[in-house]
Design a protein around this motif. Structure first.
Motif, PDB file in Angstrom:
ATOM      1  N   ASP A 882       1.070  -1.289  -0.144  1.00 26.40           N
ATOM      2  CA  ASP A 882       0.207   0.116   0.188  1.00 26.40           C
ATOM      3  C   ASP A 882       1.216   1.512   0.057  1.00 26.40           C
ATOM      4  OD1 ASP A 882      -2.167   1.549   0.288  1.00 26.40           O
ATOM      5  OD2 ASP A 882      -3.111   0.218   2.126  1.00 26.40           O
ATOM      6  N   THR A 884       1.674   5.119  -0.998  1.00 28.29           N
ATOM      7  CA  THR A 884       1.582   6.720  -1.826  1.00 28.29           C
ATOM      8  C   THR A 884       2.819   7.863  -2.126  1.00 28.29           C
ATOM      9  OG1 THR A 884      -0.138   6.786  -0.036  1.00 28.29           O
ATOM     10  CG2 THR A 884       0.701   9.471  -0.987  1.00 28.29           C
ATOM     11  N   GLY A 927       5.369   3.468   1.545  1.00 27.89           N
ATOM     12  CA  GLY A 927       3.967   2.651   2.531  1.00 27.89           C
ATOM     13  C   GLY A 927       4.508   1.205   3.211  1.00 27.89           C
TER      14      GLY A 927
END
Length: 961
Positions: A882, A884, A927
């Motif tokens: 995950d 960013t 992340g």
């Protein structure tokens, strides 16, 4: 056999059965039916095979296609079958007797004459194979015809004088097409000698008051070839490179680095032997050499690649007094194997080039056979595809060796033939295969490329003499010097060793031949494989020959090393060559090359960015320069010899890695790391930055597994095109200066290298229009390094849920030459640059962080950029991420930029503070690792894909191989 490959070519096959055929040709012994049945049992595997003797094979088929070798082509399977029969019955086949192998394909399907021809073309190479086709009805009458492809030559021709008092036009024709054979009226094949060289030869023999013999001309052509003398790298260039690119860039960088390191220098032997060598530990050295075998692989991919890998194995055996080959390396640049370009060597669609698929599959098979049959692990390699490699592929083959530093007080990397030592040739016999190999490789591939340049290696023969040399004869002190018979055959190996003693005297008619009838010049320059030349003291000759005999290695005394200053060759009592060694090696006329600058200012292109990048990610993972090549890694034995630490595919998701790690000394915790860097698409845009990028990636691959900078050395392999064009020379010059600056910046010396300067194809398209296809100017940088403790090595795969994912290093908005721009069909752009001082400091921090156990996984960002690297790390660990990404740069430019100097790393949460303290602003948290999906956002979601979908895309392109 699997038929998918042939169906993909449009051949309507239902079934394809394969039968191995052995044809026994004897004149003195008739085998009984019972004995033939016993032979069949010996040559077959009863678990998966059945055999028949002298009767057609039963199967459901429509056509039978038999593929065997043409006369004179090395038949390794036939030779092994012969030895098997001899061992079983306890007798020896006589002169003129042999066993030949062939393969019978029984094809079922509605095959038209056109599709049958296409199938035969996919199964055989007419350059080396004979092809016989019969219908089922014809086959049913008596099977296939028995063919015994013996070589039949006329009586050998004596050496003849060659007149050079000719016009420049006629001299140029000799240089390009070869000497006119008086018996056939045909030219013998390219000498690759230019007018200045021919004038120098003519003047030398005028001074002697005689004409040269054909043996002398051919020998000078081999010795002076670009392949052997590297004339372009050695020549003065423009006004600022008076000593040539090699001395100015490669050698000067290495000398400067070694001088600065002083007592910490890791180099032992550089640029003076068959391989380069660095210190492994207090007792051992490791050697490394990477060669190219491009031209032969274009004609016969299997034979070209096989001789490439066994040839570079011999470079290892021929280093010092003999190193043991312990790791093989490969690299292939070909056209897209899913394309079939219509290119021909002759007009009217005559003599078509081999398809990229044939070349790709052939070179893979050749290197695989060479390594697997030799018992050498092949963990390190790569593939690169571009449509400009369709005319002439690039095939890189390398070998790492290991040897003691000393034995009984003698330094084993030192060697010297002395006057009076016997010249001994060991290994295979000499045939017409490999004639003009060196000169052929020094020119562009064209319709006149000689068939005799094609060879097929015999790794079993080579394995036998490799073992006896490096395991026994070396440590018994039975010889003083050794080198391999590579380019130019005996003409180069003997003459090179003669420089050590000061001369040589060769008795050419003592050289063992594969078949009678070869002319003296052919024997002297043939590059027939599996041969080494040694200097054996006369008092140790009996012991040496006895040892070779016990190990079933053929060894022959063919002359004596002298101190006369001359290379003298006799044949049948007549002197056929008598040349001063200084002229032979240093008489080559000097050149002064001029370059012409090429425009390299390409603005970054403007194009829209997709809102979502899911489909783009999957498409990038499926690009052939990025996707999995696991089918090669698993076909090559990369664990033999038991030193496997980090292999070619890593993680439970099995992803191709950038660097491998192998133990080469039993009991030692140290290991040899290997990595490579290559960026052909950067070359036309900025060859200087291309070289820096290749060096950086090769180094970064080793840094990522835990090898420190001061334990790394480099090898350079230049494969250029059209090197007689000033523009191409300017690109070469820029790349060479990039090699100099990159090596000095990282303090990583070069220990060996190679260049191949005329990688061009000249022929015709389907409409008989002239076509020239040149490879992209290509530079391969190989790195070799010594890992201090393999138990601390770091692999590439993400390992634990909750780990933090970082990118270490800075990302620039620079997409020139990238896989992303190639995917969307846009040319140009800014080639990535590198702050090498900052990168060096970063790499030293990486080494420290790995040593402290702060990094769970590490992987260098390369082709495809950051997103591809992150995806590969996730696929390898079969775990989601995950992520960013930061703002300030367009998402696709940030994610697909190939800025060098970067790593993707994962770090345990508990190590976050210590990790960030080491790297400071150089580490950017993206992340976490976890779950089954791969998510990337930048304010809004850009990508959300299951790991299994990404893995499917990554594995898909070569899943059927």
């Amino acid at each position: 056999m699997r038929t998918e490959r042939f169906r993909s070519l449009g051949i309507p096959l239902r079934e394809l059965h394969l039968v191995d055929v052995y044809t026994i040709a004897t004149s003195k012994r008739d085998f009984s039916p019972e004995e033939l049945s016993q032979i069949g049992a010996q040559l077959s595997n009863p678990v998966v095979q059945r055999y028949s003797v002298d009767r057609p094979t039963e199967a459901d088929f429509d056509h039978a296609i038999e593929v065997g070798f043409l006369p004179g082509v090395t038949d390794n399977v036939g030779a092994t079958a012969r030895q098997t029969i001899e061992d079983y019955f306890g007798f020896q086949f006589g002169k003129g007797e042999a066993v030949f192998s062939s393969q019978l394909y029984l094809a079922a399907g509605d095959l038209t004459p056109e599709s049958l021809e296409k199938l035969a073309g996919a199964l055989a190479n007419p350059l080396i194979n004979r092809i016989h086709i019969k219908s089922r009805e014809e086959y049913g009458k008596k099977g296939m015809d028995a063919v015994t492809p013996f070589v039949h030559l006329d009586d050998p021709q004596a050496a003849g004088a060659v007149g050079l008092d000719l016009s420049d036009a006629d001299l140029a024709r000799i240089g390009k097409e070869g000497i006119l054979d008086p018996r056939t009226g045909e030219r013998r094949g390219p000498l690759a000698l230019d007018l200045a060289q021919l004038h120098a030869i003519r003047d030398y023999f005028r001074g002697l008051g005689r004409m040269p013999t054909d043996v002398e001309i051919e020998s000078l052509a081999q010795t002076w070839s670009e392949h052997c003398k590297h004339t372009i790298f050695a020549s003065a260039m423009d006004d600022d490179v008076p000593r040539g690119l090699y001395k100015t860039c490669i050698q000067a960088a290495t000398n400067a680095i070694r001088k600065k390191r002083g007592g910490a220098d890791i180099c032992v032997s550089v640029f003076t032997d068959n391989s380069g060598a660095i210190i492994f530990d207090d007792e051992h050295l490791v050697t490394c050499k990477v060669e190219t075998h491009n031209s032969p692989s274009a004609l016969d991919p299997f034979g070209g690649a096989l001789t490439g890998i066994v040839g570079v194995n011999r470079d290892t055996i021929g280093f010092g007094l003999g190193a043991k080959p312990c790791i093989n390396i490969y690299g292939y640049c070909t056209g897209d194997p899913d394309t079939e370009p219509a290119l021909f060597r002759g007009k009217n669609r005559e003599n078509p080039i081999l398809s990229p698929r044939r070349i790709f599959e052939g070179v893979i098979s050749g290197v695989g056979i060479g390594g697997n049959c030799s018992g050498i692990p092949t963990p390190q390699g790569w593939c690169y595809f571009h449509d400009r490699y369709v005319g002439k592929p690039l095939v890189f083959a390398g070998t790492v060796g290991v040897m003691p530093r000393a034995h009984n007080g003698r330094l084993l990397h030192e060697k010297q033939a002395l006057p009076g030592d016997l010249i001994v040739m060991v290994g295979g016999r000499v045939g017409k295969d490999g004639i003009h190999g060196a000169t052929f490789s020094s020119e562009a591939l064209d319709p006149a490329s000689p068939v005799t340049a094609v060879q097929i290696g015999d790794p079993i023969t080579q394995k036998k003499f490799s073992d006896v040399i490096v395991r026994e004869a070396r440590d018994l002190d039975l010889y003083r010097s050794i080198t391999d018979n590579g380019a130019g055959g005996l003409s180069c190996s003997v003459a090179e060793m003669a420089k050590e003693s000061g001369g040589c005297h060769v008795l050419l008619d003592r050289v063992p031949l594969k078949y009678p009838g070869m002319a003296p010049w052919e024997i002297w320059i043939s590059e027939s494989q599996e041969r080494m030349t040694l200097a054996v003291p006369e008092e140790k000759a009996d012991a040496f020959m006895d040892l070779m005999g016990k190990r079933d290695v053929e060894a022959t005394v063919i002359g004596t090393f002298t101190d006369t200053g001359r290379c003298v060759v006799e044949y049948d009592g007549t002197t056929v060559m008598d040349i001063d060694l200084d002229f032979l090696h240093d008489g080559l006329p000097e050149k002064h090359l001029l370059t012409l600058p090429v425009e390299t200012a390409y603005p970054e292109p403007d194009f829209p960015c997709p809102d979502r990048l899911d489909d783009l990610l999957l498409a990038m993972l499926a690009r052939k320069n990025i996707c999995s090549k696991e089918f090669i890694s698993t076909r090559y034995d990369h664990t033999v010899q038991g030193g496997h630490v980090l292999g070619p595919v890593q993680g439970s998701g099995r992803v191709q890695t950038a660097a491998t790690l192998t133990k080469v000394v039993p009991g030692s915790m140290k290991g040899v790391g290997l990595s490579q860097g290559i960026f052909p698409t950067y070359s036309e845009l900025d060859p200087y930055r291309m070289a820096i990028a290749a060096i950086d990636l090769a180094i970064r691959g080793l840094i990522a597994i835990g090898i420190p900078l001061d334990a790394i050395a480099l090898l350079d392999n230049f494969c250029w095109c059209s090197s007689d064009e000033p523009e191409r020379l300017w690109q070469l010059k820029q790349a060479a200066f990039g090699c100099r600056d990159g090596a000095i910046a990282f303090a990583t010396p070069y220990i060996s290298g190679k260049d191949s300067m005329y990688n061009d194809f000249s022929g015709f398209d389907a409409d008989s229009r002239p076509v020239k296809v040149s490879v992209p100017p290509t530079l391969l940088i190989t790195s070799i390094g010594i890992h201090p403790d393999v138990t601390t090595a770091v692999s590439m795969d993400a390992k634990f849920e909750g780990d933090l994912a970082y990118v270490v290093g800075e990302t620039g908005e620079e997409l020139g030459g990238s896989e992303y721009l190639a995917h969307i069909g846009i040319e140009g752009g800014v080639v990535p640059s590198l702050d090498m001082e900052a990168a060096k400091a970063r790499y030293e921090k990486m080494t420290g962080a790995i040593a402290k156990g702060l990094i769970a996984s590490a992987f260098p960002v390369a082709h495809g950029g950051l997103l591809v690297a992150l995806a590969k790390v996730a696929i390898a660990g079969r775990v989601g991420m995950d992520l960013t990404i930061p703002g300030g740069m367009r998402p696709d430019r940030y994610l697909f930029s190939e800025s060098p100097g970067r790593f993707v790393v994962t770090v345990a949460p508990g190590d976050r503070e210590a990790f960030e303290e080491v790297f400071g602003d150089d580490a950017h948290l993206l992340g976490r690792v976890g779950g089954t999906a791969f998510r990337v956002s930048a304010g809004e979601t850009l990508i959300e894909q299951p790991i299994r979908a990404m893995k499917t895309a990554y594995k898909a392109p070569f899943g059927g191989y």
